[in-house]
Design a protein around this motif. Structure first.
Motif, short mmCIF file in Angstrom:
data_model
loop_
_atom_site.label_atom_id
_atom_site.label_comp_id
_atom_site.label_asym_id
_atom_site.label_seq_id
_atom_site.Cartn_x
_atom_site.Cartn_y
_atom_site.Cartn_z
N GLU A 213 -24.05 81.39 65.39
CA GLU A 213 -24.81 82.13 66.41
C GLU A 213 -26.28 82.14 66.02
OE1 GLU A 213 -22.53 85.85 67.39
OE2 GLU A 213 -22.22 84.52 69.10
N HIS B 30 -14.57 88.30 61.83
CA HIS B 30 -14.19 87.29 62.82
C HIS B 30 -15.22 86.17 62.67
CE1 HIS B 30 -17.29 89.75 64.77
NE2 HIS B 30 -17.67 88.60 65.29
N THR C 296 -23.29 90.49 69.67
CA THR C 296 -23.52 89.22 70.36
C THR C 296 -22.53 89.00 71.50
OG1 THR C 296 -22.08 87.92 68.91
CG2 THR C 296 -24.37 88.21 68.20
N HIS D 78 -17.49 82.63 64.71
CA HIS D 78 -17.92 81.86 65.89
C HIS D 78 -18.06 80.42 65.41
CE1 HIS D 78 -19.12 85.71 67.84
NE2 HIS D 78 -19.27 86.06 66.57
N HIS E 193 -18.65 86.77 60.69
CA HIS E 193 -19.26 88.10 60.83
C HIS E 193 -18.39 89.17 60.20
CE1 HIS E 193 -21.80 86.72 64.51
NE2 HIS E 193 -22.38 86.46 63.35
ZN ZN Z 1 -19.48 87.89 65.86
#
Ligand code: ZN
Ligand code: 1SD
Length: 250
Positions: A96, A84, A193, A86, A109
């Motif tokens: 992140e 996935h 996270t 961010h 990630h």
């Molecule tokens: Zn993540």
């Protein structure tokens, strides 16, 4: 869901001392020859019938085949279960992890679970040494041809309850930087996270970013979260506390 600053009300672990993400301050990194003597082995292959969904806070591609990582900082074998990402509303933020306080537009990630110690991902998820996540920084530049197979399907999962979409063939290796780049990384012990923020993640953050085009990141920003367009879905950096950031380069 409440904002990250309130997660600890429901998930006390969010206030722990081994939280992620962190700012990677290069002057603090500790070069470790060890990590190069037993280089990280990433054994990925094309996956058929991966499933693309909207989780409400990101897109997610769940993969079923035998893609594994081992060695480098890892004492066990870990199997890839999903990836996935961010990203930000604007290109100057979104990742992140930050490096010397600088963000990238996106961070992918690749989430792996410990198949040496545990029976399945559900078990590994909450247990010590359960997870290893590879973070891949993504900057805006040239079009990423291979990622387009996923971008093309995003309009079918605009909303969280939209039905999962099958991706007929995708090789997660295509999300990694070039072969030398795969062995240039920082590693440290941290957490998920997102809630429950469990502190059982070996993080492997690759130094070299990959590139996607601005049209491609726009397609991710067009996804819908519970409260509007899906963007700025990153957690702010957490304190390093008493942790070491080890690196494979000086
Ligand atoms: Zn993540
Ligand atoms: O945010 C993700 C969460 O959505 C879930 O995928 C979890 C584990 O599978 O991982 C976290 S993260 O720490 O990889 N961002």
């Amino acid at each position: 869901m409440l904002g990250p600053e309130k997660w600890h009300n429901d998930y006390p672990l969010a206030n722990g001392h081994y939280q992620s993400p962190i700012d990677i301050e290069c002057s603090q990194q500790i070069f470790q020859q060890d990590l190069l003597d037993h280089p990280l082995k990433i054994t990925y292959s094309p996956c058929s019938d991966s499933l693309l969904t909207n989780t409400g806070s990101s897109f997610m591609v769940a993969l079923g085949q035998d893609c594994v990582i081992q060695d480098g900082p890892l004492s066990y074998e870990y199997e890839l279960v999903q990836f996935h990402a961010h990203w930000g509303k604007e290109d100057y933020r979104g990742s992140e992890h930050t490096v010397n306080k600088t963000s990238h537009a996106m961070e992918i990630h690749l989430v792996h679970w410990n198949k040496t110690l545990y029976k399945n991902v559900t078990e590994a998820f909450s247990q010590p040494h359960g997870l290893a996540v590879i973070g891949v920084f993504t900057k805006i530049g040239s079009h990423h041809d291979k990622l387009q197979a996923i971008v093309d399907q995003l309009h079918k999962i605009t909303h969280q309850n939209d039905e999962a979409v099958k991706i007929s063939s995708f090789n997660p290796e295509d999300l990694l930087p070039n072969p030398q780049g795969r062995n240039a990384y920082w590693t440290y012990q941290g957490s998920l996270t997102t809630p429950p923020c469990t502190e059982n993640v070996t993080w492997i953050v690759l130094r070299d970013p990959i590139e996607i085009s601005s049209e491609q990141i726009t397609a991710f920003r067009d996804l819908q979260s519970r409260d509007g367009k899906m963007m700025d879905n990153f957690r702010p950096v957490q304190s390093l506390n008493n942790r070491q950031i080890r690196s494979t380069f000086r």
